[in-house]
Design an enzyme around this catalytic site. Structure first.
Site, PDB file in Angstrom:
ATOM      1  N   ARG A 188      -2.264 -10.231   4.898  1.00 50.42           N
ATOM      2  CA  ARG A 188      -2.670  -8.953   5.489  1.00 50.42           C
ATOM      3  C   ARG A 188      -4.026  -9.032   6.196  1.00 50.42           C
ATOM      4  NH1 ARG A 188      -2.364  -8.957  -0.080  1.00 50.42           N
ATOM      5  NH2 ARG A 188      -3.859  -7.853  -1.411  1.00 50.42           N
ATOM      6  N   GLU A 209      -8.136 -10.807  -2.755  1.00 46.83           N
ATOM      7  CA  GLU A 209      -8.240  -9.580  -3.537  1.00 46.83           C
ATOM      8  C   GLU A 209      -8.248  -9.892  -5.037  1.00 46.83           C
ATOM      9  OE1 GLU A 209      -9.472  -7.026  -3.903  1.00 46.83           O
ATOM     10  OE2 GLU A 209      -8.285  -5.256  -3.445  1.00 46.83           O
ATOM     11  N   ASN A 224       0.840  -1.204   0.000  1.00 46.59           N
ATOM     12  CA  ASN A 224       0.000   0.000   0.000  1.00 46.59           C
ATOM     13  C   ASN A 224       0.871   1.248   0.000  1.00 46.59           C
ATOM     14  OD1 ASN A 224      -2.549  -1.320   2.254  1.00 46.59           O
ATOM     15  ND2 ASN A 224      -2.413  -1.419   0.041  1.00 46.59           N
TER      16      ASN A 224
HETATM   17  O1  F6P Z   1      -4.123  -1.239  -3.878  1.00 49.04           O
HETATM   18  C1  F6P Z   1      -4.685  -2.151  -3.030  1.00 49.04           C
HETATM   19  C2  F6P Z   1      -5.605  -3.076  -3.791  1.00 49.04           C
HETATM   20  O2  F6P Z   1      -6.241  -3.903  -2.856  1.00 49.04           O
HETATM   21  C3  F6P Z   1      -4.923  -3.921  -4.876  1.00 49.04           C
HETATM   22  O3  F6P Z   1      -4.372  -5.118  -4.424  1.00 49.04           O
HETATM   23  C4  F6P Z   1      -6.020  -4.108  -5.861  1.00 49.04           C
HETATM   24  O4  F6P Z   1      -5.550  -4.481  -7.150  1.00 49.04           O
HETATM   25  C5  F6P Z   1      -6.669  -2.759  -5.831  1.00 49.04           C
HETATM   26  O5  F6P Z   1      -6.599  -2.324  -4.480  1.00 49.04           O
HETATM   27  C6  F6P Z   1      -8.113  -2.745  -6.272  1.00 49.04           C
HETATM   28  O6  F6P Z   1      -8.537  -1.423  -6.382  1.00 49.04           O
HETATM   29  P1  F6P Z   1      -8.700  -0.739  -7.821  1.00 49.04           P
HETATM   30  O7  F6P Z   1      -9.685  -1.606  -8.541  1.00 49.04           O
HETATM   31  O8  F6P Z   1      -9.219   0.616  -7.514  1.00 49.04           O
HETATM   32  O9  F6P Z   1      -7.378  -0.756  -8.510  1.00 49.04           O
END
Ligand code: F6P
Length: 406
Positions: free
Chosen positions: A264, A289, A223
């Site tokens: 995490r 994620e 992050n």
């Molecule tokens: O940046 C943190 C995160 O959880 C990434 O792992 C993920 O790809 C992203 O956010 C998703 O958010 P966005 O679709 O806005 O890129």
């Protein structure tokens, strides 16, 4: 025949979701001011056979005459209690037992002849969920004398015995067959005027969420660098956020904490559940994620610079864009929906559930409960110092964002 008093008889194999549905019905009707009570055969069995081993699968074998006679007796005791309740001030009696044989249902029909009867057959056709559910059941006190594996085996054998006497609903006057994972009515026949039918039917097909907390993991090394995906650890600040979340929940019973399989979210849960007896953590891959495919571990700047076509296409339609070799919101939707259903199913009708997820995943979870146009979903703000509190029952809807760090 119809009367204003209602008998709801659950039908289904062990671990098919009957008790969860029964308790939702009771809570829902009680909130409407209806005098309702659940009559659970298992409770009577445990009360009568205190200290004896009724967890053994042989107790449930149809070939075991003594066991069958005892189970019949237990069922009749429970039916008598339900009948007494309805003769007094009770308005709705929910019979929470397997009731899978036609013979057992004949007994119900006879003993409850003066009241309107509604049968709810619960099926859970998902083998993975069934396995998870059995593993949870095997941890119940009645199996505490057995190692987990053996307890699960016993429970499966118990289910096997019930399968041999299973007759699906067909000639009952009023019934529904319910997929308890999907909250979907598969078959339905209602011929009488059923008291509370509209509210019951609506309840059966809705998510019933008593109290769901949804948090995002705290800050990670990735992050800080604006890198996406990966499996990095919480930073020192992320740990402080985890402690602040733990502090915010220190007085809140949390029987179920769901995370993804990523470090995490699990680290957050570890801090949260540290020293607590009530917390059970379950890591679901459905809450991992979004998989950024070829872009995993890149920064947004790198993507814009080195893969401008990816950046442009994603900016144009973020919801439908699918990363090469990975996922998009559009493909994430199905898996996250499944995770939500799985979490709700596995937690039964627990008072509180906490899900610790990720940015994209939490956006999908939120939009499951609160409608957003698809194009807006990928832009929902998911902070790391606040959690969402969601309640969605027939009588209460709440959607609140709560700050847990100053
Ligand atoms: O940046 C943190 C995160 O959880 C990434 O792992 C993920 O790809 C992203 O956010 C998703 O958010 P966005 O679709 O806005 O890129």
């Amino acid at each position: 025949m119809s009367s204003a008093k209602l008998v709801i008889a659950m039908v289904g194999l062990p671990a098919s979701g009957k008790s969860t549905v029964a308790s939702k019905i009771a809570q829902c009707l009680a909130a409407e001011g209806v005098a309702v009570r659940v009559f659970n055969n298992g409770d009577v069995r445990r009360e009568m056979l205190a200290g004896q081993d009724s967890a053994s699968p042989e107790f449930y074998s149809p070939a075991n005459r003594e066991g069958a006679a005892l189970r019949e007796k237990i069922a009749r005791i429970n039916l008598e209690r339900a009948a007494d309740y309805l003769r007094g001030g009770g308005e709705v009696a929910v019979l929470d037992a397997t009731n899978v044989s036609a013979q057992r249902r004949r007994v119900i029909k006879q003993m409850m002849a003066g009241h309107t009867q509604f049968f709810i057959e619960c099926v859970n056709p998902d083998p993975e969920l069934l396995a998870a559910s059995i593993s949870r059941k095997a941890k119940l006190p009645e199996f505490s004398h057995l190692p987990q594996e053996q307890a699960e085996q016993h429970f499966r054998e118990r289910i096997g015995y019930y399968e041999t006497i299973y007759t699906p609903l067909a000639d009952e006057e009023n019934f529904v067959v319910l997929d308890t994972l999907d909250n979907r009515i598969l078959r339905e026949r209602v011929q009488a005027v059923l008291p509370y039918y509209r509210i019951l039917r609506d309840l059966l097909v809705s998510d019933w969420v008593r109290s769901l907390y949804l948090a995002r993991h705290g800050e990670t090394a990735y992050n800080l660098e604006m890198r996406i995906g990966g499996d990095s650890d919480l930073t020192a600040r992320g740990m402080v956020q985890a402690q602040a979340l733990a502090w915010a929940f220190k007085e809140v019973p949390l029987p179920y904490v769901f995370t993804s399989t990523r470090k995490r979210t699990r680290q957050m849960a570890m801090v949260l559940c540290d020293g607590r007896e009530d917390c059970r953590t379950i890591a679901l891959p459905e809450f991992d994620e979004i998989d950024a495919g070829v872009c995993e571990s890149m920064t947004y700047d790198q993507i814009a610079r080195d893969m401008p076509s990816v950046h442009e296409a994603r900016t144009r339609d973020k919801f439908h864009y699918v990363y090469p070799g990975g996922e998009g919101y559009v493909t994430l939707q199905e898996r996250v929906e499944r995770g939500v259903k799985k979490a709700l199913y596995l937690s039964g009708n627990a008072e509180n559930i906490l899900i610790i997820g990720h940015q994209a995943v939490n956006r999908m979870i939120l939009s499951h409960f609160l409608y957003r146009r698809t194009g807006d979903v990928p832009y929902i703000h998911i902070p790391q110092d606040r959690y969402f509190h969601i309640v969605s029952t027939q009588s209460r809807k709440l959607f609140e964002l709560v700050r847990f760090m100053g």
